[in-house]
Motif scaffolding. Sequence first.
Motif, PDB file in Angstrom:
ATOM      1  N   GLU A 152       5.499  -2.883   5.315  1.00 13.20           N
ATOM      2  CA  GLU A 152       6.888  -3.172   5.368  1.00 13.20           C
ATOM      3  C   GLU A 152       8.294  -3.965   3.524  1.00 13.20           C
ATOM      4  N   PRO A 153       8.946  -4.755   4.268  1.00 11.09           N
ATOM      5  CA  PRO A 153      10.358  -4.457   2.945  1.00 11.09           C
ATOM      6  C   PRO A 153       9.259  -4.753   1.528  1.00 11.09           C
ATOM      7  N   MET A 154      10.115  -3.973   1.071  1.00 15.07           N
ATOM      8  CA  MET A 154       9.445  -4.444  -0.558  1.00 15.07           C
ATOM      9  C   MET A 154       9.075  -6.413  -0.813  1.00 15.07           C
ATOM     10  N   THR A 155       8.353  -6.406  -1.271  1.00 13.87           N
ATOM     11  CA  THR A 155       8.185  -8.368  -1.425  1.00 13.87           C
ATOM     12  C   THR A 155       7.155  -8.425  -1.993  1.00 13.87           C
ATOM     13  N   PRO A 156       6.822  -9.367  -3.268  1.00 16.42           N
ATOM     14  CA  PRO A 156       5.541  -9.515  -3.942  1.00 16.42           C
ATOM     15  C   PRO A 156       4.749  -9.387  -3.592  1.00 16.42           C
ATOM     16  N   ALA A 157       4.369  -9.590  -2.165  1.00 17.16           N
ATOM     17  CA  ALA A 157       3.218  -9.771  -1.207  1.00 17.16           C
ATOM     18  C   ALA A 157       3.070  -8.161  -0.497  1.00 17.16           C
ATOM     19  N   ALA A 158       3.884  -7.305  -0.105  1.00 17.59           N
ATOM     20  CA  ALA A 158       4.138  -6.028   0.027  1.00 17.59           C
ATOM     21  C   ALA A 158       3.227  -4.714  -1.440  1.00 17.59           C
ATOM     22  N   LEU A 159       3.119  -5.239  -2.194  1.00 19.32           N
ATOM     23  CA  LEU A 159       3.041  -4.552  -3.412  1.00 19.32           C
ATOM     24  C   LEU A 159       1.461  -4.472  -3.357  1.00 19.32           C
ATOM     25  N   PHE A 160       1.269  -4.986  -2.709  1.00 19.82           N
ATOM     26  CA  PHE A 160      -0.915  -5.225  -3.157  1.00 19.82           C
ATOM     27  C   PHE A 160      -1.560  -4.698  -1.422  1.00 19.82           C
ATOM     28  N   PRO A 161      -1.943  -3.159  -2.436  1.00 15.14           N
ATOM     29  CA  PRO A 161      -2.311  -2.786  -0.992  1.00 15.14           C
ATOM     30  C   PRO A 161      -3.216  -2.689  -0.081  1.00 15.14           C
ATOM     31  N   VAL A 162      -4.059  -2.670   0.842  1.00 17.48           N
ATOM     32  CA  VAL A 162      -4.845  -3.103   2.176  1.00 17.48           C
ATOM     33  C   VAL A 162      -5.819  -2.204   2.463  1.00 17.48           C
ATOM     34  N   PRO A 163      -6.701  -2.537   2.785  1.00 21.45           N
ATOM     35  CA  PRO A 163      -7.850  -1.081   3.210  1.00 21.45           C
ATOM     36  C   PRO A 163      -7.361  -0.579   4.352  1.00 21.45           C
ATOM     37  N   ALA A 164      -7.548   0.738   4.445  1.00 20.53           N
ATOM     38  CA  ALA A 164      -6.743   1.750   4.765  1.00 20.53           C
ATOM     39  C   ALA A 164      -7.560   1.453   6.695  1.00 20.53           C
ATOM     40  N   THR A 165      -8.965   1.119   6.679  1.00 23.80           N
ATOM     41  CA  THR A 165      -9.665   0.610   7.529  1.00 23.80           C
ATOM     42  C   THR A 165      -9.220  -0.578   8.764  1.00 23.80           C
ATOM     43  N   ASP A 166      -8.684  -1.232   8.339  1.00 24.24           N
ATOM     44  CA  ASP A 166      -7.959  -2.565   8.660  1.00 24.24           C
ATOM     45  C   ASP A 166      -6.827  -1.895   8.694  1.00 24.24           C
ATOM     46  N   TYR A 167      -5.909  -1.209   8.669  1.00 25.03           N
ATOM     47  CA  TYR A 167      -4.014  -1.046   8.354  1.00 25.03           C
ATOM     48  C   TYR A 167      -4.220   0.090   9.941  1.00 25.03           C
ATOM     49  N   GLU A 168      -4.785   1.473   9.216  1.00 22.70           N
ATOM     50  CA  GLU A 168      -4.013   2.502   9.929  1.00 22.70           C
ATOM     51  C   GLU A 168      -5.275   2.211  11.433  1.00 22.70           C
ATOM     52  N   HIS A 169      -4.253   2.914  12.483  1.00 23.55           N
ATOM     53  CA  HIS A 169      -4.998   3.493  13.921  1.00 23.55           C
ATOM     54  C   HIS A 169      -3.929   4.812  14.052  1.00 23.55           C
ATOM     55  N   ASP A 170      -4.553   4.577  15.937  1.00 22.68           N
ATOM     56  CA  ASP A 170      -3.780   5.477  16.129  1.00 22.68           C
ATOM     57  C   ASP A 170      -2.515   5.027  17.689  1.00 22.68           C
ATOM     58  N   ASP A 171      -2.427   4.156  17.477  1.00 20.00           N
ATOM     59  CA  ASP A 171      -1.133   2.953  18.053  1.00 20.00           C
ATOM     60  C   ASP A 171       0.199   3.160  18.089  1.00 20.00           C
ATOM     61  N   LYS A 172       0.473   4.639  18.700  1.00 24.88           N
ATOM     62  CA  LYS A 172       2.006   4.609  17.880  1.00 24.88           C
ATOM     63  C   LYS A 172       3.023   4.140  18.742  1.00 24.88           C
ATOM     64  N   ASP A 173       2.663   3.259  19.761  1.00 22.32           N
ATOM     65  CA  ASP A 173       3.492   2.088  19.991  1.00 22.32           C
ATOM     66  C   ASP A 173       3.354   1.493  19.234  1.00 22.32           C
ATOM     67  N   HIS A 174       2.503   0.675  18.185  1.00 24.04           N
ATOM     68  CA  HIS A 174       2.821  -0.355  17.738  1.00 24.04           C
ATOM     69  C   HIS A 174       3.558   0.409  16.458  1.00 24.04           C
ATOM     70  N   ALA A 175       3.143   1.537  15.764  1.00 24.23           N
ATOM     71  CA  ALA A 175       3.459   2.159  14.977  1.00 24.23           C
ATOM     72  C   ALA A 175       4.981   2.290  14.954  1.00 24.23           C
ATOM     73  N   ARG A 176       5.443   2.456  15.616  1.00 25.29           N
ATOM     74  CA  ARG A 176       7.398   2.568  16.262  1.00 25.29           C
ATOM     75  C   ARG A 176       8.081   0.702  16.318  1.00 25.29           C
ATOM     76  N   GLN A 177       7.182   0.388  16.777  1.00 28.36           N
ATOM     77  CA  GLN A 177       7.530  -0.890  16.167  1.00 28.36           C
ATOM     78  C   GLN A 177       7.017  -1.478  15.277  1.00 28.36           C
ATOM     79  N   GLU A 178       7.203  -0.607  14.032  1.00 31.80           N
ATOM     80  CA  GLU A 178       6.857  -1.223  12.868  1.00 31.80           C
ATOM     81  C   GLU A 178       7.745  -0.556  12.055  1.00 31.80           C
ATOM     82  N   TYR A 179       7.575   0.891  12.507  1.00 31.46           N
ATOM     83  CA  TYR A 179       9.510   1.410  11.825  1.00 31.46           C
ATOM     84  C   TYR A 179      10.961   0.886  12.478  1.00 31.46           C
ATOM     85  N   ALA A 180      10.655   0.275  13.958  1.00 28.88           N
ATOM     86  CA  ALA A 180      12.135  -0.037  14.435  1.00 28.88           C
ATOM     87  C   ALA A 180      11.545  -1.718  13.858  1.00 28.88           C
ATOM     88  N   ARG A 181      10.912  -2.626  13.535  1.00 26.92           N
ATOM     89  CA  ARG A 181      11.361  -3.834  12.785  1.00 26.92           C
ATOM     90  C   ARG A 181      11.778  -3.710  10.841  1.00 26.92           C
TER      91      ARG A 181
END
Length: 298
Positions: A24-53
């Motif tokens: 995500e863009p650098m914001t106060p909320a984005a400075l805090f890390p999140v658990p990898a198990t809740d964020y990482e996934h194997d959905d490449k389409d979702h990852a492409r959408q994140e990069y596109a946004r």
Amino acid sequence: QIREQIRLDDSKEPMVFQQRYRLEPMTPAALFPVPATDYEHDDKDHARQEYARLWEGFEQALAEIPASHREALPLWLDHFETLWACYASAIPSAAAFNVKPDVSLYDHSKAVAALAVALWRYHHDQGHDPETVLRALADRADWNEQKFLLIQGDCFGIQDFIFATGGETQKRAAKLLRGRSFYVSLLSECAALRVLEALDLPGTSQIINAAGKFLIVAPKTPETVERLVAVQRELDAWFLTHAWGLSGIGLAWEPACCNDFLKGSSGHRPFVDLIKRLFQRLEEIKLRRFDLCGAQPP
């Protein structure tokens, strides 16, 4: 993230990080890390959408730069670098071929830009033939030639200034300390900008500026050294006039070649050796502040 890299023992086992920074863009909320198990996934389409946004947000922010600022290249570059830091600081510089993504795309690209500018200026200022230079670089025939100059700036007398009379009292002590620390940061920033201006280098040639220290990558030419000596005299004169010599900013520089930036092996680490030489040079500068015994006074 930083806290996961802290160890209380000398264990050499590879680290397995449990947290991630969101794409995500650098914001106060984005400075805090999140658990990898809740964020990482194997959905490449979702990852492409994140990069596109992320890219769409970057393009939109670029379009919002005032037209008058686009006409002034240095001002536009400052805008661009700020936006690039905001949107590329969470993007790994590399994630393929089992590369550990511990460097952001922003930091990687800024370092590459600083080296590229210094390299181009070195050859351009000396009138070298571009085709000959390209062939030599591609064949690594001139990688031992010292083309770069690493410039380290450092404030000395910081502790005496920050904790001077008045800073040790309880009344408004926190405000005094914060204000004086901010003043030191401003002095360091102004000195770095003066060096960049004197050498006709863009802001991207400054790699680091923190805790009263800054690092700039410049071309190694006689004119560069002459201008650095002149800037040091300007700084010395200012601090002798306004700070009575109790504090100041010293400049140290060390030449480097392309091979100095290679990773090297366990027994030979050229970049580590280069940084050690630079800091040793800086210590020598600190021990002869203001060059009061020099041939010419500042």
